[in-house]
Write a protein that holds these residues in place. Structure first.
Motif, PDB file in Angstrom:
ATOM      1  N   VAL A   7       0.836  -1.208   0.000  1.00 38.47           N
ATOM      2  CA  VAL A   7       0.000   0.000   0.000  1.00 38.47           C
ATOM      3  C   VAL A   7       0.868   1.254   0.000  1.00 38.47           C
ATOM      4  O   VAL A   7       0.637   2.186  -0.780  1.00 38.47           O
ATOM      5  CB  VAL A   7      -0.976  -0.005   1.199  1.00 38.47           C
ATOM      6  CG1 VAL A   7      -1.600   1.360   1.410  1.00 38.47           C
ATOM      7  CG2 VAL A   7      -2.052  -1.050   1.001  1.00 38.47           C
ATOM      8  N   THR A  26       2.687   1.536  -3.325  1.00 39.87           N
ATOM      9  CA  THR A  26       1.739   1.882  -4.387  1.00 39.87           C
ATOM     10  C   THR A  26       1.406   3.365  -4.335  1.00 39.87           C
ATOM     11  O   THR A  26       1.352   4.040  -5.371  1.00 39.87           O
ATOM     12  CB  THR A  26       0.462   1.033  -4.261  1.00 39.87           C
ATOM     13  OG1 THR A  26       0.813  -0.345  -4.366  1.00 39.87           O
ATOM     14  CG2 THR A  26      -0.538   1.383  -5.348  1.00 39.87           C
ATOM     15  N   PHE A  27       1.196   3.885  -3.131  1.00 38.58           N
ATOM     16  CA  PHE A  27       0.955   5.319  -2.979  1.00 38.58           C
ATOM     17  C   PHE A  27       2.144   6.122  -3.498  1.00 38.58           C
ATOM     18  O   PHE A  27       1.970   7.114  -4.215  1.00 38.58           O
ATOM     19  CB  PHE A  27       0.673   5.669  -1.511  1.00 38.58           C
ATOM     20  CG  PHE A  27       0.556   7.128  -1.256  1.00 38.58           C
ATOM     21  CD1 PHE A  27      -0.587   7.817  -1.618  1.00 38.58           C
ATOM     22  CD2 PHE A  27       1.599   7.833  -0.672  1.00 38.58           C
ATOM     23  CE1 PHE A  27      -0.696   9.184  -1.402  1.00 38.58           C
ATOM     24  CE2 PHE A  27       1.501   9.197  -0.450  1.00 38.58           C
ATOM     25  CZ  PHE A  27       0.354   9.871  -0.814  1.00 38.58           C
ATOM     26  N   PHE A  61       2.090   5.984  -7.327  1.00 39.64           N
ATOM     27  CA  PHE A  61       1.091   6.886  -7.893  1.00 39.64           C
ATOM     28  C   PHE A  61       1.559   8.336  -7.809  1.00 39.64           C
ATOM     29  O   PHE A  61       1.407   9.104  -8.753  1.00 39.64           O
ATOM     30  CB  PHE A  61      -0.254   6.733  -7.194  1.00 39.64           C
ATOM     31  CG  PHE A  61      -1.045   5.528  -7.612  1.00 39.64           C
ATOM     32  CD1 PHE A  61      -0.758   4.824  -8.768  1.00 39.64           C
ATOM     33  CD2 PHE A  61      -2.095   5.096  -6.847  1.00 39.64           C
ATOM     34  CE1 PHE A  61      -1.491   3.720  -9.156  1.00 39.64           C
ATOM     35  CE2 PHE A  61      -2.850   3.987  -7.216  1.00 39.64           C
ATOM     36  CZ  PHE A  61      -2.543   3.302  -8.371  1.00 39.64           C
ATOM     37  N   SER A  62       2.127   8.706  -6.676  1.00 38.25           N
ATOM     38  CA  SER A  62       2.624  10.080  -6.507  1.00 38.25           C
ATOM     39  C   SER A  62       3.742  10.378  -7.491  1.00 38.25           C
ATOM     40  O   SER A  62       3.772  11.452  -8.111  1.00 38.25           O
ATOM     41  CB  SER A  62       3.129  10.294  -5.083  1.00 38.25           C
ATOM     42  OG  SER A  62       2.093  10.103  -4.168  1.00 38.25           O
ATOM     43  N   TRP A  92      -2.627  11.119 -13.459  1.00 36.54           N
ATOM     44  CA  TRP A  92      -2.745   9.903 -12.667  1.00 36.54           C
ATOM     45  C   TRP A  92      -2.631   8.699 -13.586  1.00 36.54           C
ATOM     46  O   TRP A  92      -2.968   8.778 -14.770  1.00 36.54           O
ATOM     47  CB  TRP A  92      -4.064   9.880 -11.904  1.00 36.54           C
ATOM     48  CG  TRP A  92      -4.135  10.930 -10.847  1.00 36.54           C
ATOM     49  CD1 TRP A  92      -4.896  12.058 -10.874  1.00 36.54           C
ATOM     50  CD2 TRP A  92      -3.409  10.976  -9.620  1.00 36.54           C
ATOM     51  NE1 TRP A  92      -4.694  12.794  -9.744  1.00 36.54           N
ATOM     52  CE2 TRP A  92      -3.783  12.150  -8.941  1.00 36.54           C
ATOM     53  CE3 TRP A  92      -2.470  10.138  -9.016  1.00 36.54           C
ATOM     54  CZ2 TRP A  92      -3.255  12.511  -7.712  1.00 36.54           C
ATOM     55  CZ3 TRP A  92      -1.945  10.494  -7.780  1.00 36.54           C
ATOM     56  CH2 TRP A  92      -2.342  11.664  -7.149  1.00 36.54           C
TER      57      TRP A  92
END
Length: 118
Positions: free
Chosen positions: A91, A94-95, A98-99, A108
């Motif tokens: 998690v 993954t964050f 994405f950032s 995105w």
């Protein structure tokens, strides 16, 4: 079974090492390309390209690090606690991915590329 677990652990460590290597080499290559004089963009454009190169190297390295974690956790010690720790790591990474994707491409990951027709 112990022999299999040992091999899988070594494979996971090799994938982790590859992830770190990708990040380090990516930083070095991006930095050298930004520092060395070359015909091409100057100023802010050069900085933007440098950030994009760094971001791509970090993204690829993070993907390999996640793969190494998955290999070691699922194949070697699939306890509930280890799976929970793996889930948290995935998690967080993954964050971060994405950032970084937002920083590198300006959109995105689930958004269409500009100028692309459906």
């Amino acid at each position: 079974m112990e022999h299999f677990q040992s091999i899988v652990e070594q494979v996971g460590m090799a994938v982790d090492a590859a992830g770190v290597l990708v990040i380090v080499v990516g930083i070095l290559v991006a930095s050298l390309k930004a520092i060395l004089p070359s015909p091409g963009p100057k100023g802010a454009d050069r900085y933007t390209i440098y950030r994009q190169r760094l971001g791509r190297a970090i993204l690829l390295g993070l993907e390999l690090l996640v793969a190494g974690d998955i290999i070691r956790t699922v194949a070697v010690a699939p306890t509930l606690q280890n799976l929970a720790v793996l889930g948290l790591i995935v998690v967080i990474r993954t964050f971060l991915s994405f950032s970084l994707e937002m920083e590198v491409s300006g959109r995105w990951p689930w958004q269409e590329k500009p100028g692309r027709a459906r």
